[in-house]
Design an enzyme around this catalytic site. Structure first.
Site, PDB file in Angstrom:
ATOM      1  N   HIS A  32      -7.604  -1.087   6.133  1.00 13.40           N
ATOM      2  CA  HIS A  32      -8.259  -2.405   6.644  1.00 13.40           C
ATOM      3  C   HIS A  32      -9.066  -3.466   5.640  1.00 13.40           C
ATOM      4  CE1 HIS A  32      -9.006  -4.925   9.885  1.00 13.40           C
ATOM      5  NE2 HIS A  32     -10.494  -5.356   9.899  1.00 13.40           N
ATOM      6  N   MET A  47       1.026  -1.893  12.411  1.00 11.46           N
ATOM      7  CA  MET A  47       1.221  -2.933  13.350  1.00 11.46           C
ATOM      8  C   MET A  47       0.489  -2.409  14.956  1.00 11.46           C
ATOM      9  SD  MET A  47      -0.444  -5.043  11.014  1.00 11.46           S
ATOM     10  CE  MET A  47      -0.994  -6.635  11.952  1.00 11.46           C
ATOM     11  N   ARG A  48       0.214  -1.276  15.316  1.00 11.97           N
ATOM     12  CA  ARG A  48       0.364  -0.866  16.882  1.00 11.97           C
ATOM     13  C   ARG A  48      -1.434  -0.076  16.878  1.00 11.97           C
ATOM     14  NH1 ARG A  48       4.573  -0.652  19.092  1.00 11.97           N
ATOM     15  NH2 ARG A  48       6.192  -2.136  17.997  1.00 11.97           N
ATOM     16  N   LYS A  75       5.191   4.696  26.110  1.00 10.85           N
ATOM     17  CA  LYS A  75       4.340   5.152  24.627  1.00 10.85           C
ATOM     18  C   LYS A  75       4.344   6.626  24.115  1.00 10.85           C
ATOM     19  CE  LYS A  75       0.596   3.077  21.924  1.00 10.85           C
ATOM     20  NZ  LYS A  75       0.197   1.800  21.688  1.00 10.85           N
ATOM     21  N   ASN A  96       1.021  -1.219  -0.400  1.00 20.04           N
ATOM     22  CA  ASN A  96      -0.235  -0.315  -0.422  1.00 20.04           C
ATOM     23  C   ASN A  96       0.660   1.319   0.410  1.00 20.04           C
ATOM     24  OD1 ASN A  96      -3.105  -0.745   0.196  1.00 20.04           O
ATOM     25  ND2 ASN A  96      -1.991  -2.226   1.726  1.00 20.04           N
TER      26      ASN A  96
HETATM   27  C1  GRF Z   1      -3.807  -4.569   4.347  1.00 17.53           C
HETATM   28  O1  GRF Z   1      -4.391  -5.453   4.070  1.00 17.53           O
HETATM   29  C2  GRF Z   1      -4.020  -3.449   4.836  1.00 17.53           C
HETATM   30  O2  GRF Z   1      -5.653  -2.952   4.756  1.00 17.53           O
HETATM   31  C3  GRF Z   1      -3.741  -3.807   6.578  1.00 17.53           C
HETATM   32  O3  GRF Z   1      -2.163  -4.627   6.531  1.00 17.53           O
HETATM   33  C4  GRF Z   1      -1.885  -4.503   4.902  1.00 17.53           C
HETATM   34  C5  GRF Z   1      -1.190  -4.256   5.132  1.00 17.53           C
HETATM   35  O4  GRF Z   1      -0.409  -4.620   3.477  1.00 17.53           O
HETATM   36  N1  GRF Z   1      -3.766  -2.602   7.420  1.00 17.53           N
HETATM   37  P1  GRF Z   1       0.118  -4.019   2.469  1.00 17.53           P
HETATM   38  O5  GRF Z   1       2.005  -4.517   3.636  1.00 17.53           O
HETATM   39  O6  GRF Z   1       0.591  -2.483   2.596  1.00 17.53           O
HETATM   40  O7  GRF Z   1       1.007  -5.073   1.701  1.00 17.53           O
END
Ligand code: GRF
Length: 191
Positions: free
Chosen positions: A112, A93-94, A68, A17
């Site tokens: 998401h 992832m946080r 944090k 992304n």
């Molecule tokens: C994606 O599926 C996004 O929706 C989720 O984490 C994934 C990240 O994928 N939050 P990438 O690292 O962008 O390939």
């Protein structure tokens, strides 16, 4: 003078992304420059992608900070210094804590891989497959203190009646890349 908007992307993993966003900024589909990529996971694929695309990367280990709040104050200071208008989470992832939320209120969005409010959390695609849904999808939302609970900005459906994750995941990622690019550009143009 460069009149493009200034955005940051925060990611922990592969970075597809991030790459879709950075490419769209380069070719003008998003009227912005990615001025910073933040990665909280040394060794993640997004770091190499950012280097290849010439986007400055800040690689951080949150555990090196006392708290944090200290970690997030450092991030917000850096975002301020870069005059970032919009922060795009892309596989970050946080959970964003109150420090960063307060300082960047209404300016952090997330993508998401489900049609929220169905299947929040870190395993959305697997959870939806296990449930046996027939329409999957993607949601872009503002980030609040909850998990994938902020106000929804955009959604797209991905119809799929099979049960093969290897087939489904690329379909969802393809939709993510298109929807994130379109939505970021729309938000910035509405500013
Ligand atoms: C994606 O599926 C996004 O929706 C989720 O984490 C994934 C990240 O994928 N939050 P990438 O690292 O962008 O390939």
């Amino acid at each position: 003078m460069d009149t493009r908007h200034r955005i940051a992307v925060m990611a922990s993993g592969n970075g597809s992304n991030f790459e879709a966003i950075a490419q769209a900024c380069t070719d003008g589909r998003i009227n912005a420059e990615v001025v910073l990529c933040v990665c909280d996971c040394p060794g993640a694929g997004v770091i190499e992608r950012a280097a290849r695309l010439g986007v400055p990367v800040l690689v951080v280990a949150p555990r090196d900070f006392g708290s944090k709040a200290a970690y997030e104050n450092m991030l917000a200071d850096r975002l301020d210094a870069e005059k970032v208008e919009l922060v795009c989470l892309a596989g970050y992832m946080r959970i964003v804590g109150p420090t960063l939320l307060d300082r960047y209120e209404g300016r952090i969005i997330n993508i998401h891989p489900s049609l929220l409010p169905a299947f929040p959390g870190a395993h959305a695609i697997a959870d939806a497959l296990a449930y046996g849904v027939k329409v999957y999808g993607v949601t872009i939302h503002y980030v609040d203190a909850g998990i994938d609970s902020g106000r929804i900005i955009a959604q797209a459906a991905v119809p799929y009646e099979g049960n093969d994750a290897d087939e489904l995941e690329p379909m969802i990622h393809h939709t993510e890349h298109r929807l994130y690019v379109d939505t970021i550009n729309r938000i910035l143009n509405d500013k």
